[in-house]
Design an enzyme around this catalytic site. Sequence first.
Site, short mmCIF file in Angstrom:
data_model
loop_
_atom_site.label_atom_id
_atom_site.label_comp_id
_atom_site.label_asym_id
_atom_site.label_seq_id
_atom_site.Cartn_x
_atom_site.Cartn_y
_atom_site.Cartn_z
N CYS A 52 0.83 -1.20 0.00
CA CYS A 52 0.00 0.00 0.00
C CYS A 52 0.87 1.25 0.00
CB CYS A 52 -0.92 -0.01 1.22
SG CYS A 52 -1.95 1.46 1.35
N CYS A 55 -0.52 5.89 2.87
CA CYS A 55 -0.04 6.81 3.91
C CYS A 55 1.46 7.07 3.81
CB CYS A 55 -0.39 6.27 5.30
SG CYS A 55 0.58 4.83 5.82
N CYS A 60 2.02 -1.32 3.97
CA CYS A 60 1.38 -2.58 4.36
C CYS A 60 1.22 -3.50 3.15
CB CYS A 60 0.00 -2.31 4.96
SG CYS A 60 0.05 -1.39 6.51
N CYS A 88 -6.48 -0.63 6.26
CA CYS A 88 -7.33 0.45 6.77
C CYS A 88 -8.17 1.06 5.65
CB CYS A 88 -6.49 1.51 7.45
SG CYS A 88 -5.47 2.48 6.32
N LYS A 90 -8.07 4.05 4.54
CA LYS A 90 -7.24 4.85 3.64
C LYS A 90 -6.62 3.97 2.57
CE LYS A 90 -4.86 8.23 5.38
NZ LYS A 90 -3.82 9.01 6.08
#
Length: 410
Positions: A52, A55, A60, A88, A90
């Site tokens: 990911c 963020c 992740c 999450c 996001k």
Amino acid sequence: MSTLTMTRRSLIKASALFGAIAVAAGPKPMQALAAADGPSAPTEVKRVRSCCRACGKMECGVWVTVENGRAVKVEGDESAWHSRGNCCSKSQSSLQAAYHPDRLKHPLKRTNPKGEDPGWQRIGWDEAFRTIGDKVNETIAKYGGQSIFSMIGTSRIWSMSGGNAMTYYFESPNVHYASQICKGPRFVGTRISSYDGMFWLATTEMPRVHVQWGGASEISNYDDSCRSTVDAASSADTHIIVDPRMTGMGKESDIWCPVRPGTDGAMALSWANVIIENELYDDLYVKRWTNGPFLYCADIEPTGFETKAPSTRMFEVKTRLLKESDIKDGGSPKRFMIWDNLLEAQGKSGNDCLTFYDVDLGNFEGEARGPLKPRASSPSNMRRAPCRDFCPTLFSSALRKTPRFTANSR
């Protein structure tokens, strides 16, 4: 005063009715930007393992579902050791950023002076890198390396390392990290007792005994720290808190050690004594991944070298650990000497029993990727032959100190 006549049953019926009306009359749910325009039956569906980027902190592990070459879904990857399947909101909505119409997908070059319309023009990557390199070299040649300033946002893997490298290449201290408005105070404060504020709790390994010593990472940190700390503490056979205060996690711990401030060192040495006396440590790990086997000479002047910690300035390392530079003309201060018991067993003595650990390479002498290289014989320009009584190992030096600290020490 009028009397209320609505019953609980009639209230529930009215609520359901109004809710149905609102759904029927309300706007249609907003479609994700990842959705393709127009109806299309999927002809090819595959899942791709990735990480990911929502963020820029954890990266992740995720699984991305791709339909007809277009990503449509993001899910957590349970095989990713650092995120353990967590994903999450996001992360799941990161597709909206990936397919946003304003996303930049190629370099743009300004064609007009500042103050006017930029006149952005698309260029290729080769031209972009060449232009940047030419401008940087021109600036350094004219003003020196310290004229280069870099500013880095939070992105552990994608940008922080590259931005940090600029301070090495250009020998410029002028860099701004996200930590300077975020976690910088933690780094500065904890450098007093720990290298760059490193987090030493073994959370990702899910240890059988989990110790939190003078910290509350479940509330004072970010990223995955809360989840990892709580998971590790909950799954451990024994959860120990060492803190003068009763922390939030302390209420859930099996053992709370409210040490008096300033006595942590004595307690740590007493624990070390129990571990050593009962051989509860991993012998191979201590030899391979700690400075335990390095030779320590109490009566030599501390020497060393300059190095740089992550996200900080250059500093000088000075130590009484025996280095190649201490016993050999032209020797490296980054090669720490070790007594080789196998060589001693072969009948060798003195300097012929010495080998080294190279901190630059992270390898022992003769160790390399692939087949081991033959160990070099001791050169003739060795200045003197230390013995183990004169220079004991750091681990044996610790053995001499810990016995006076016991579990009952006051």
